[in-house]
Design an enzyme around this catalytic site. Structure first.
Site, PDB file in Angstrom:
ATOM      1  CB  THR A 185      -1.054   0.000   1.652  1.00  0.00           C
ATOM      2  OG1 THR A 185      -0.529   0.222   2.558  1.00  0.00           O
ATOM      3  CG2 THR A 185      -1.950  -1.027   1.333  1.00  0.00           C
ATOM      4  CD  GLU A 330      -5.056  -1.918   2.071  1.00  0.00           C
ATOM      5  OE1 GLU A 330      -5.546  -1.094   1.538  1.00  0.00           O
ATOM      6  OE2 GLU A 330      -4.426  -1.711   3.453  1.00  0.00           O
ATOM      7  CE  LYS A 442     -14.814  16.360  17.169  1.00  0.00           C
ATOM      8  NZ  LYS A 442     -14.855  15.352  17.912  1.00  0.00           N
ATOM      9  CD1 TRP A 447     -17.120  13.789  13.812  1.00  0.00           C
ATOM     10  CD2 TRP A 447     -14.731  14.683  13.120  1.00  0.00           C
ATOM     11  NE1 TRP A 447     -16.538  13.827  14.782  1.00  0.00           N
ATOM     12  CE2 TRP A 447     -14.618  13.812  14.460  1.00  0.00           C
ATOM     13  CE3 TRP A 447     -14.365  15.381  12.398  1.00  0.00           C
ATOM     14  CZ2 TRP A 447     -13.682  13.867  14.831  1.00  0.00           C
ATOM     15  CZ3 TRP A 447     -12.630  14.760  13.194  1.00  0.00           C
ATOM     16  CH2 TRP A 447     -12.383  14.063  14.417  1.00  0.00           C
TER      17      TRP A 447
HETATM   18  P1  AMP Z   1      -4.885   2.234  -2.713  1.00  0.00           P
HETATM   19  O1  AMP Z   1      -4.644   0.490  -1.409  1.00  0.00           O
HETATM   20  O2  AMP Z   1      -3.512   2.680  -2.701  1.00  0.00           O
HETATM   21  O3  AMP Z   1      -5.529   2.260  -3.977  1.00  0.00           O
HETATM   22  O4  AMP Z   1      -6.037   3.294  -1.791  1.00  0.00           O
HETATM   23  C1  AMP Z   1      -7.282   3.307  -0.878  1.00  0.00           C
HETATM   24  C2  AMP Z   1      -7.921   4.427  -0.782  1.00  0.00           C
HETATM   25  O5  AMP Z   1      -8.200   5.667  -1.971  1.00  0.00           O
HETATM   26  C3  AMP Z   1      -9.213   4.095   0.112  1.00  0.00           C
HETATM   27  O6  AMP Z   1      -9.372   3.705   1.478  1.00  0.00           O
HETATM   28  C4  AMP Z   1     -10.416   5.285  -0.128  1.00  0.00           C
HETATM   29  O7  AMP Z   1      -9.595   6.003   0.772  1.00  0.00           O
HETATM   30  C5  AMP Z   1      -9.787   5.867  -1.762  1.00  0.00           C
HETATM   31  N1  AMP Z   1     -10.511   5.268  -2.796  1.00  0.00           N
HETATM   32  C6  AMP Z   1     -10.312   4.495  -3.519  1.00  0.00           C
HETATM   33  N2  AMP Z   1     -10.858   5.013  -4.697  1.00  0.00           N
HETATM   34  C7  AMP Z   1     -12.138   6.073  -4.191  1.00  0.00           C
HETATM   35  C8  AMP Z   1     -13.184   6.523  -4.724  1.00  0.00           C
HETATM   36  N3  AMP Z   1     -13.846   5.846  -5.719  1.00  0.00           N
HETATM   37  N4  AMP Z   1     -13.278   7.734  -4.019  1.00  0.00           N
HETATM   38  C9  AMP Z   1     -13.450   7.913  -2.485  1.00  0.00           C
HETATM   39  N5  AMP Z   1     -11.763   7.093  -2.736  1.00  0.00           N
HETATM   40  C10 AMP Z   1     -11.454   6.294  -3.162  1.00  0.00           C
END
Ligand code: AMP
Length: 541
Positions: A185, A330, A442, A447
């Site tokens: 990640t 994940e 906040k 929030w």
């Molecule tokens: P990654 O593991 O780098 O793909 O990041 C995952 C994170 O990207 C998620 O937990 C979200 O916070 C964000 N994310 C993925 N898809 C979206 C979406 N369509 N809209 C908003 N946030 C997203």
């Protein structure tokens, strides 16, 4: 008990064999670094993948070994996607945009033994090579980039490696729960964390993205994954394509504006996938330099929120449907897709648009809930929001060799994975992310969703991108700071007072950033996978 179904292993070699038997003539097209296009068929892909498996065997790759790639999206990368797991080894796709320290950490943590890299990407690896503890050899894939005269340890040319091998159909029989791939990640907090995909999870996920209510990948598609092959296995698209027989178009290292527009127009792409930034850049490009992209049936946007204004613009200006989806490293990544349900087709255009701008409905085999701070499930009523938790056959159960206990704290005792996303779910089952847990602001004890304010700001005419972070404030506790990137033609005459009034329609006056907290910048800093990098912005405030 007698009379049951076969226990057919869900392994990646079965997907590979299907391609040879069912659609050997289908094409795979790749853009090379010199701009030219490489074309061949699934039949040739199959033969070369078998040869690569033989070569890997001779290099001593054993089941469980990690084989890394450092490459753009291309046909050779796809060969590695299949050859490495089919041997029982683990394909580790390295993120080519990581900071050097993170890359060194990841290679050493995964204990990668081989790295396959594109010729155009040799320089960063050469600089770091002395710090890699387990890498024995580099194999260079000549993407027709100019020769920079760089040498790497044990360097071999990919084509030379497979040239004299024979294409033997020798697939070891593997348990479907064998590890097949791994991604780290992006690591917004702490060290990057490794996620291991199994044959079974990849197989089921490929079927998942092929279902018609999700991305509906099919043999009638021409797919352009702009999402990198190092970002969550290119969202699983190469596996689904090989399962269904979709034509593939790999964009190589040319991801902006014209080269992408050309590929879509010339190859008649039907399904394209990438993060919002990519599609925003393309949209701006198409406004200046027209191209016909009407062959696209769905432009999948994920990784960050797809702004409503962008969904609307593609619809109006190009008749192209943006398909908003949510997922994580994940979660393989598919979690939700914002297709409209039957009953929604009679809704007003504005309501349909709002629904499509949500992250979407959970796909089959992904179960979800939102919980409050004490872990109690919250109702799906479109207003209560809490942390999103998920479970399913392609959701991680733990991290790979976690460095510390906290790394695995996201996994609950009762079998859920806590995403760290804060969301609400409406009565139709459509999830809408309101923030990352750590990005909530906040202010005055309430929030404030940074995402909602960003979306509101991006709907203001003349703004290309907007990002919101909190800064400490004596009176409000935290105050929102809004960073905006104006469209080039609005650079010098964006009316901040009007913007203030505009935001006032959606937010209380104490939530809206003061004029001194609205900052005009040239570009929002991005992470290695193209998301807004709020860490950098937070440092600036
Ligand atoms: P990654 O593991 O780098 O793909 O990041 C995952 C994170 O990207 C998620 O937990 C979200 O916070 C964000 N994310 C993925 N898809 C979206 C979406 N369509 N809209 C908003 N946030 C997203």
């Amino acid at each position: 008990m007698n009379g049951l179904m076969m226990n057919y292993p869900l392994t990646i070699d079965r997907i590979l064999v299907r391609a040879k038997q069912n659609f050997p003539e289908q094409e795979i097209v790749s853009r090379l670094a010199d701009g030219s296009l490489h074309r061949y068929t699934y039949g040739e892909f199959y033969t070369r993948t078998l040869k690569l498996m033989q070569a890997l065997r001779k290099l001593g790759v054993k089941p469980g070994d990690r084989v890394a790639t450092f490459a753009w999206n291309s046909y050779r990368h796809m060969e590695l996607y299949f050859a490495v797991p089919a041997l029982g080894a683990v394909l580790h796709t390295l993120n080519i945009r990581l900071f050097p320290e993170q890359l060194v950490y990841i290679v050493n943590h995964a204990e990668d033994e081989l790295i396959f890299c594109d010729k155009s990407l040799m320089k960063p690896l050469a600089d770091l090579e002395p710090q890699f503890k387990t890498v024995k050899k580099f194999i260079v894939m000549d993407d027709l980039a100019p020769d920079a005269g760089i040498q790497l340890k044990g360097m071999t040319d990919y084509e030379a490696l497979i040239a004299n091998e024979s294409a033997v159909e020798d697939f070891p029989s593997l348990d479907e729960n064998t590890a097949a791939g791994m991604c780290y990640t992006s690591g917004t907090t702490g060290e990057p964390k490794g996620v291991l995909y199994s044959h079974r999870s990849i197989f089921l996920h490929a079927m998942g993205i092929s279902m018609s209510d999700s991305l509906a990948v099919s043999g009638r598609d021409v797919i352009l994954p702009v999402v990198p092959m190092f970002h969550v296995m290119s969202w699983g698209i190469p596996f689904a394509a090989c399962m269904t027989g979709a034509k593939m178009i790999y964009p190589g290292n040319q991801l902006i504006g014209k080269p992408i527009a050309d590929l879509i127009e010339q190859e008649k792409v039907t399904l394209a996938a990438g993060v919002p930034t990519i599609w925003n850049v393309l949209l701006q490009h198409l406004r200046k330099d027209k191209a016909d992209i009407s062959s696209i049936r769905a432009m999948v946007v994920g990784g960050s929120a797809a702004p409503l204004a962008m969904i609307e613009a593609y619809q109006k200006e190009h008749g192209v449907q943006i398909l908003h989806a949510w997922g994580m490293t994940e979660t393989s990544p598919l979690g939700t897709v914002a297709n409209l349900k039957h009953k929604m087709h009679s809704w007003s255009a504005a309501d349909q648009l709002k629904q499509r701008a949500k992250q979407g409905a959970f796909v089959p085999l992904v179960e979800a809930r939102i919980v409050d701070d004490a872990g109690n499930p919250l109702p799906w009523n479109g207003s209560d929001s809490g942390e999103l938790q998920v479970k399913g056959p392609w959701i991680a159960a733990s991290y790979y060799k976690p460095e510390n206990k906290e790394a695995n704290a996201s996994f609950t005792a009762d079998g859920w994975f806590g995403t760290g996303d804060v969301a609400r779910i409406d009565e139709h089952g459509y999830m809408e992310i309101t923030d990352r847990k750590k990005d909530l602001i906040k202010t005055r004890g309430e929030w404030l969703s940074s995402v909602e304010m960003e979306n509101a700001a991006m709907a203001f005419p003349g703004i290309a991108e907007a990002a919101v972070v909190g800064r400490p404030d004596d009176v409000r506790g935290e105050a929102a700071v809004l960073f905006i990137v104006p469209l080039p033609e609005k650079k010098d005459d964006l009316d901040l007072k009007e913007l203030h009034t505009f935001l006032g329609e959606k937010f209380a006056h104490w939530q809206i950033p003061k004029t001194s907290d609205i900052r005009i910048i040239d570009a929002i800093p991005k992470t290695s996978v193209g998301k807004f990098d709020k860490k950098v912005l937070r440092k600036q405030v």
